[in-house]
Write a protein that holds these residues in place. Structure first.
Motif, PDB file in Angstrom:
ATOM      1  N   LEU A 124     -11.533 -13.869  -5.544  1.00  0.00           N
ATOM      2  CA  LEU A 124     -12.596 -12.908  -5.885  1.00  0.00           C
ATOM      3  C   LEU A 124     -12.787 -12.849  -7.396  1.00  0.00           C
ATOM      4  O   LEU A 124     -13.930 -12.888  -7.887  1.00  0.00           O
ATOM      5  CB  LEU A 124     -12.244 -11.520  -5.339  1.00  0.00           C
ATOM      6  CG  LEU A 124     -13.224 -10.391  -5.709  1.00  0.00           C
ATOM      7  CD1 LEU A 124     -14.609 -10.646  -5.126  1.00  0.00           C
ATOM      8  CD2 LEU A 124     -12.694  -9.038  -5.270  1.00  0.00           C
ATOM      9  N   VAL A 125     -11.669 -12.792  -8.131  1.00  0.00           N
ATOM     10  CA  VAL A 125     -11.754 -12.751  -9.594  1.00  0.00           C
ATOM     11  C   VAL A 125     -12.425 -14.032 -10.102  1.00  0.00           C
ATOM     12  O   VAL A 125     -13.270 -13.992 -11.004  1.00  0.00           O
ATOM     13  CB  VAL A 125     -10.350 -12.557 -10.213  1.00  0.00           C
ATOM     14  CG1 VAL A 125     -10.425 -12.621 -11.740  1.00  0.00           C
ATOM     15  CG2 VAL A 125      -9.752 -11.222  -9.764  1.00  0.00           C
ATOM     16  N   LEU A 183     -10.726  -9.885   2.024  1.00  0.00           N
ATOM     17  CA  LEU A 183      -9.431  -9.859   1.331  1.00  0.00           C
ATOM     18  C   LEU A 183      -8.284 -10.358   2.211  1.00  0.00           C
ATOM     19  O   LEU A 183      -7.293 -10.878   1.719  1.00  0.00           O
ATOM     20  CB  LEU A 183      -9.107  -8.436   0.876  1.00  0.00           C
ATOM     21  CG  LEU A 183      -9.802  -7.913  -0.369  1.00  0.00           C
ATOM     22  CD1 LEU A 183      -9.302  -6.506  -0.658  1.00  0.00           C
ATOM     23  CD2 LEU A 183      -9.512  -8.828  -1.562  1.00  0.00           C
ATOM     24  N   GLY A 184      -8.407 -10.148   3.521  1.00  0.00           N
ATOM     25  CA  GLY A 184      -7.312 -10.518   4.423  1.00  0.00           C
ATOM     26  C   GLY A 184      -6.221  -9.465   4.502  1.00  0.00           C
ATOM     27  O   GLY A 184      -5.114  -9.747   4.950  1.00  0.00           O
ATOM     28  N   GLY A 185      -6.534  -8.231   4.091  1.00  0.00           N
ATOM     29  CA  GLY A 185      -5.557  -7.146   4.145  1.00  0.00           C
ATOM     30  C   GLY A 185      -5.760  -6.203   2.984  1.00  0.00           C
ATOM     31  O   GLY A 185      -6.742  -6.330   2.231  1.00  0.00           O
ATOM     32  N   VAL A 186      -4.873  -5.229   2.845  1.00  0.00           N
ATOM     33  CA  VAL A 186      -4.883  -4.354   1.675  1.00  0.00           C
ATOM     34  C   VAL A 186      -3.459  -4.310   1.125  1.00  0.00           C
ATOM     35  O   VAL A 186      -2.499  -4.589   1.854  1.00  0.00           O
ATOM     36  CB  VAL A 186      -5.379  -2.929   2.020  1.00  0.00           C
ATOM     37  CG1 VAL A 186      -6.892  -2.887   2.153  1.00  0.00           C
ATOM     38  CG2 VAL A 186      -4.714  -2.390   3.278  1.00  0.00           C
ATOM     39  N   ILE A 187      -3.335  -3.972  -0.143  1.00  0.00           N
ATOM     40  CA  ILE A 187      -2.015  -3.915  -0.781  1.00  0.00           C
ATOM     41  C   ILE A 187      -1.196  -2.817  -0.119  1.00  0.00           C
ATOM     42  O   ILE A 187      -1.637  -1.674  -0.014  1.00  0.00           O
ATOM     43  CB  ILE A 187      -2.170  -3.640  -2.292  1.00  0.00           C
ATOM     44  CG1 ILE A 187      -2.914  -4.805  -2.956  1.00  0.00           C
ATOM     45  CG2 ILE A 187      -0.799  -3.430  -2.944  1.00  0.00           C
ATOM     46  CD1 ILE A 187      -3.310  -4.539  -4.406  1.00  0.00           C
ATOM     47  N   SER A 188      -0.031  -3.175   0.375  1.00  0.00           N
ATOM     48  CA  SER A 188       0.804  -2.212   1.080  1.00  0.00           C
ATOM     49  C   SER A 188       2.275  -2.575   0.870  1.00  0.00           C
ATOM     50  O   SER A 188       2.839  -3.355   1.640  1.00  0.00           O
ATOM     51  CB  SER A 188       0.453  -2.224   2.575  1.00  0.00           C
ATOM     52  OG  SER A 188       1.373  -1.429   3.286  1.00  0.00           O
ATOM     53  N   THR A 247     -15.353 -20.123   0.163  1.00  0.00           N
ATOM     54  CA  THR A 247     -15.845 -19.190  -0.851  1.00  0.00           C
ATOM     55  C   THR A 247     -15.330 -17.772  -0.610  1.00  0.00           C
ATOM     56  O   THR A 247     -14.720 -17.163  -1.485  1.00  0.00           O
ATOM     57  CB  THR A 247     -17.393 -19.178  -0.862  1.00  0.00           C
ATOM     58  OG1 THR A 247     -17.853 -20.512  -1.007  1.00  0.00           O
ATOM     59  CG2 THR A 247     -17.923 -18.297  -1.980  1.00  0.00           C
ATOM     60  N   CYS A 248     -15.556 -17.243   0.599  1.00  0.00           N
ATOM     61  CA  CYS A 248     -15.376 -15.803   0.804  1.00  0.00           C
ATOM     62  C   CYS A 248     -14.273 -15.460   1.808  1.00  0.00           C
ATOM     63  O   CYS A 248     -13.998 -14.281   2.041  1.00  0.00           O
ATOM     64  CB  CYS A 248     -16.687 -15.172   1.243  1.00  0.00           C
ATOM     65  SG  CYS A 248     -17.103 -15.510   2.967  1.00  0.00           S
ATOM     66  N   SER A 249     -13.669 -16.475   2.445  1.00  0.00           N
ATOM     67  CA  SER A 249     -12.600 -16.266   3.429  1.00  0.00           C
ATOM     68  C   SER A 249     -13.051 -15.627   4.734  1.00  0.00           C
ATOM     69  O   SER A 249     -12.217 -15.248   5.555  1.00  0.00           O
ATOM     70  CB  SER A 249     -11.434 -15.464   2.849  1.00  0.00           C
ATOM     71  OG  SER A 249     -10.805 -16.211   1.842  1.00  0.00           O
TER      72      SER A 249
END
Lengths: 209, 209
Positions: B128-129, B108-113, B60-62
């Motif tokens: 998540l969506v 999330l396992g990270g952020v957009i980079s 569900t949430c990782s």
């Protein structure tokens, strides 16, 4: 900090058991490992079991090796009658990297430190004394006695160890030397500590070009 | 620096493959492991293979778990209609340690980079969506829409990620909030950076005792 799984607890505990790795760093490393695929993690783990099973101290000098004798002791070209005494493998590697020392080594495995509970019996002192116990080896054929070079740390513990070893080696007739202490190359005098400056003044040498 | 054995090379390489561990530190750690008895080194190695084989992301949430669902998602008492979005497990643990948040999470396992080559598809954005894609869950029965709390880093990458997620979540009708930024408790104003001080002034709240 309660981790979400027992296996993670175990892994973080194991990682944090390494010196200088705290629990926060351990968690960061464990999360990094979890991002790798299983094969790479297995290779990571296997490296340490293989290491422990396959690497042992050289029977002569306690350098590390996968055979009976280390590569230095097994090398017939290296001068048998000079032994450089170091605290551990890292100091041996630092000297080897210079590429100018052609003798053998003796790895003590530490220095005498009563505060840390390390006494002479925890080190390879007896093996060193035994190596110097052969009068023929000490006297040699060229009239020069064999040489033992102390390349030990310049700390209180290193000095204590050197003094202890000297007393043990004195009766064998071996020539004992120690690597020079003084101002590091590139340093200026005004920033040197007093003890170093005093030693470098006392141990002055004839000027040579 | 040439090590005296191939097995040591492998072990040092593996240790140095961990982030933040250089070759000198790796050698120090490997020499430390060599001083342990074989059983303890095996336990050290096994911790990581067991970890990799046994721990997986919650479906569900990782969050990490040894089962299908993590302990937070499996807990019927935790509020199903509040999801706190965090970058990784360490941030989740920091919030859990407070003991005051009673909702669920999404890791999330990270952020957009883009600089590090991390795009939305490398993160658990779609999951998540999808969690917010159920209109009944979003509307609820009490008239209040479900809430997604952004607890993301206050860096450029964190802000970018939050903006991206907001655009993705907006059509679902979910209420999106973000944790407050401002002067840290115990800090004084004159030492705060301008951006933080400006945000804390702009986001001022009615004074309450």
């Amino acid at each position: 900090m309660e981790l979400p799984s027992r296996l993670m607890e175990v892994a973080v505990d194991q990682m944090a058991s390494l010196p200088g790795i705290g629990r926060k760093t351990a968690l960061r490393l464990v999360l990094h490992l979890l991002k790798r695929d299983e094969e790479r993690v297995d290779a990571f783990a296997r490296a340490f079991t293989d290491l422990r099973a396959g690497v042992r101290p050289c029977t002569t000098c306690s350098n590390l090796t996968e055979s009976e004798q280390c590569s230095v002791c097994a090398d017939p070209v290296r001068d048998e009658r000079t032994i450089c005494v170091v605290e551990d493998l890292r100091d041996l590697l630092a000297i080897e990297q210079l590429g100018l020392y052609k003798g053998r080594y003796h790895v003590l495995g530490g220095v005498i430190s009563p505060m840390d509970g390390v006494g002479p019996s925890d080190l390879t002192v007896e093996a060193l004394v035994a190596r110097c116990g052969n009068p023929e080896w000490v006297q040699g054929t060229d009239g020069l006695p064999a040489e033992v070079i102390f390349a030990l740390p310049t700390t209180m513990e290193g000095e204590t160890t050197a003094f202890y070893l000297y007393k043990k080696l004195e009766p064998t007739g071996v020539r004992v030397t120690a690597i020079a202490r003084g101002i590091a190359v590139g340093d200026d005098l005004q920033h040197a500590d007093e003890a170093t400056l005093a030693q470098s003044l006392n141990q002055r040498l004839p000027y040579s070009t």
